[in-house]
Scaffold this motif. Structure first.
Motif, mmCIF file in Angstrom:
data_model
loop_
_atom_site.group_PDB
_atom_site.id
_atom_site.type_symbol
_atom_site.label_atom_id
_atom_site.label_comp_id
_atom_site.label_asym_id
_atom_site.label_seq_id
_atom_site.Cartn_x
_atom_site.Cartn_y
_atom_site.Cartn_z
ATOM 1 N N GLU A 24 6.847 -20.893 0.872
ATOM 2 C CA GLU A 24 6.423 -20.699 -0.518
ATOM 3 C C GLU A 24 6.353 -19.205 -0.810
ATOM 4 N N VAL A 25 6.672 -18.857 -2.040
ATOM 5 C CA VAL A 25 6.652 -17.453 -2.461
ATOM 6 C C VAL A 25 5.736 -17.306 -3.663
ATOM 7 N N LEU A 26 4.893 -16.278 -3.624
ATOM 8 C CA LEU A 26 4.051 -15.905 -4.757
ATOM 9 C C LEU A 26 4.534 -14.532 -5.220
ATOM 10 N N PRO A 27 5.411 -14.506 -6.227
ATOM 11 C CA PRO A 27 5.958 -13.223 -6.679
ATOM 12 C C PRO A 27 4.911 -12.414 -7.452
ATOM 13 N N ASP A 28 5.153 -11.127 -7.523
ATOM 14 C CA ASP A 28 4.235 -10.213 -8.218
ATOM 15 C C ASP A 28 5.031 -9.256 -9.110
ATOM 16 N N PRO A 29 5.799 -9.789 -10.069
ATOM 17 C CA PRO A 29 6.653 -8.923 -10.878
ATOM 18 C C PRO A 29 5.877 -7.975 -11.803
ATOM 19 N N ASP A 30 4.641 -8.322 -12.115
ATOM 20 C CA ASP A 30 3.856 -7.494 -13.032
ATOM 21 C C ASP A 30 2.784 -6.667 -12.326
ATOM 22 N N ASP A 31 2.902 -6.540 -11.002
ATOM 23 C CA ASP A 31 1.975 -5.735 -10.193
ATOM 24 C C ASP A 31 0.528 -6.220 -10.237
ATOM 25 N N VAL A 32 0.323 -7.502 -10.486
ATOM 26 C CA VAL A 32 -1.037 -8.046 -10.561
ATOM 27 C C VAL A 32 -1.752 -7.870 -9.231
ATOM 28 N N LEU A 33 -1.125 -8.304 -8.146
ATOM 29 C CA LEU A 33 -1.761 -8.191 -6.835
ATOM 30 C C LEU A 33 -1.970 -6.736 -6.448
ATOM 31 N N LEU A 34 -0.983 -5.930 -6.682
ATOM 32 C CA LEU A 34 -1.097 -4.512 -6.343
ATOM 33 C C LEU A 34 -2.268 -3.860 -7.079
ATOM 34 N N ASP A 35 -2.434 -4.156 -8.345
ATOM 35 C CA ASP A 35 -3.557 -3.610 -9.114
ATOM 36 C C ASP A 35 -4.900 -4.081 -8.547
ATOM 37 N N LEU A 36 -4.995 -5.365 -8.212
ATOM 38 C CA LEU A 36 -6.240 -5.895 -7.649
ATOM 39 C C LEU A 36 -6.578 -5.228 -6.321
ATOM 40 N N VAL A 37 -5.578 -5.098 -5.461
ATOM 41 C CA VAL A 37 -5.798 -4.485 -4.151
ATOM 42 C C VAL A 37 -6.250 -3.040 -4.307
ATOM 43 N N GLN A 38 -5.671 -2.335 -5.251
ATOM 44 C CA GLN A 38 -6.056 -0.936 -5.456
ATOM 45 C C GLN A 38 -7.504 -0.826 -5.944
ATOM 46 N N ARG A 39 -7.983 -1.815 -6.678
ATOM 47 C CA ARG A 39 -9.378 -1.789 -7.156
ATOM 48 C C ARG A 39 -10.390 -1.957 -6.034
ATOM 49 N N VAL A 40 -10.033 -2.712 -5.001
ATOM 50 C CA VAL A 40 -10.986 -2.953 -3.912
ATOM 51 C C VAL A 40 -10.758 -2.056 -2.703
ATOM 52 N N ARG A 41 -9.646 -1.364 -2.674
ATOM 53 C CA ARG A 41 -9.264 -0.546 -1.521
ATOM 54 C C ARG A 41 -10.321 0.510 -1.196
ATOM 55 N N GLY A 42 -10.589 0.633 0.100
ATOM 56 C CA GLY A 42 -11.450 1.711 0.573
ATOM 57 C C GLY A 42 -12.937 1.436 0.497
ATOM 58 N N GLY A 43 -13.329 0.274 0.026
ATOM 59 C CA GLY A 43 -14.750 -0.036 -0.083
ATOM 60 C C GLY A 43 -15.349 -0.578 1.204
ATOM 61 N N GLY A 44 -14.523 -0.795 2.224
ATOM 62 C CA GLY A 44 -15.004 -1.280 3.499
ATOM 63 C C GLY A 44 -15.071 -2.790 3.618
ATOM 64 N N ARG A 45 -14.866 -3.502 2.520
ATOM 65 C CA ARG A 45 -14.969 -4.964 2.543
ATOM 66 C C ARG A 45 -13.620 -5.656 2.761
ATOM 67 N N THR A 46 -12.533 -4.883 2.665
ATOM 68 C CA THR A 46 -11.203 -5.500 2.730
ATOM 69 C C THR A 46 -10.270 -4.731 3.669
ATOM 70 N N PRO A 47 -10.628 -4.623 4.949
ATOM 71 C CA PRO A 47 -9.784 -3.829 5.850
ATOM 72 C C PRO A 47 -8.362 -4.376 5.992
ATOM 73 N N LEU A 48 -8.203 -5.676 5.914
ATOM 74 C CA LEU A 48 -6.867 -6.265 6.007
ATOM 75 C C LEU A 48 -6.074 -5.977 4.737
ATOM 76 N N LEU A 49 -6.654 -6.262 3.592
ATOM 77 C CA LEU A 49 -5.959 -6.022 2.319
ATOM 78 C C LEU A 49 -5.736 -4.533 2.055
ATOM 79 N N ASP A 50 -6.561 -3.687 2.657
ATOM 80 C CA ASP A 50 -6.359 -2.241 2.508
ATOM 81 C C ASP A 50 -5.031 -1.800 3.104
ATOM 82 N N GLN A 51 -4.447 -2.628 3.961
ATOM 83 C CA GLN A 51 -3.181 -2.293 4.610
ATOM 84 C C GLN A 51 -1.958 -2.715 3.794
#
Length: 111
Positions: A24-51
């Motif tokens: 299965e594929v979950l495409p991200d043509p509008d950068d939705v996931l990328l924007d979400l990840v950038q909002r939580v990045r570096g807070g210490g709660r998402t070490p996996l998603l920070d990568q």
């Protein structure tokens, strides 16, 4: 330049080799996931998603799916729009499928 999420089935082909079959594929043509990840990045709660890398690849095997599911809660907390909420929900479903089947892995694939 989004980050697509692909759920793969890992198929053994003999002599230690393996082949990945997209399930299965979950495409991200509008950068939705990328924007979400950038909002939580570096807070210490998402070490996996920070990568997650917008131009690289992050492999999450089935044994790390529980950690991914925990970190997805942080994405759900910062989701503001219907498309963001829907994207997190769909990603959560992929992670649950991966957790239930040791022959699966999730790959975050940047452009």
């Amino acid at each position: 330049m989004g980050v697509d999420v692909v759920l793969y089935r890992v198929v053994a082909t003999g002599s230690g080799r393996r082949r990945l079959v997209p399930a299965e594929v979950l495409p991200d043509p509008d950068d939705v996931l990328l924007d979400l990840v950038q909002r939580v990045r570096g807070g210490g709660r998402t070490p996996l998603l920070d990568q997650v890398d917008p131009v690289g690849e992050l492999v999450v095997p089935a044994d790390r799916a529980p950690q991914l599911l925990t970190e997805l809660r942080s994405l759900a907390e910062v989701a503001r729009t219907s498309p963001e909420t829907t994207h997190v929900r769909r990603l959560d479903l992929l992670a649950r499928r991966c957790r239930q089947d040791r022959e699966m892995e999730i790959r975050f694939e940047g452009d």
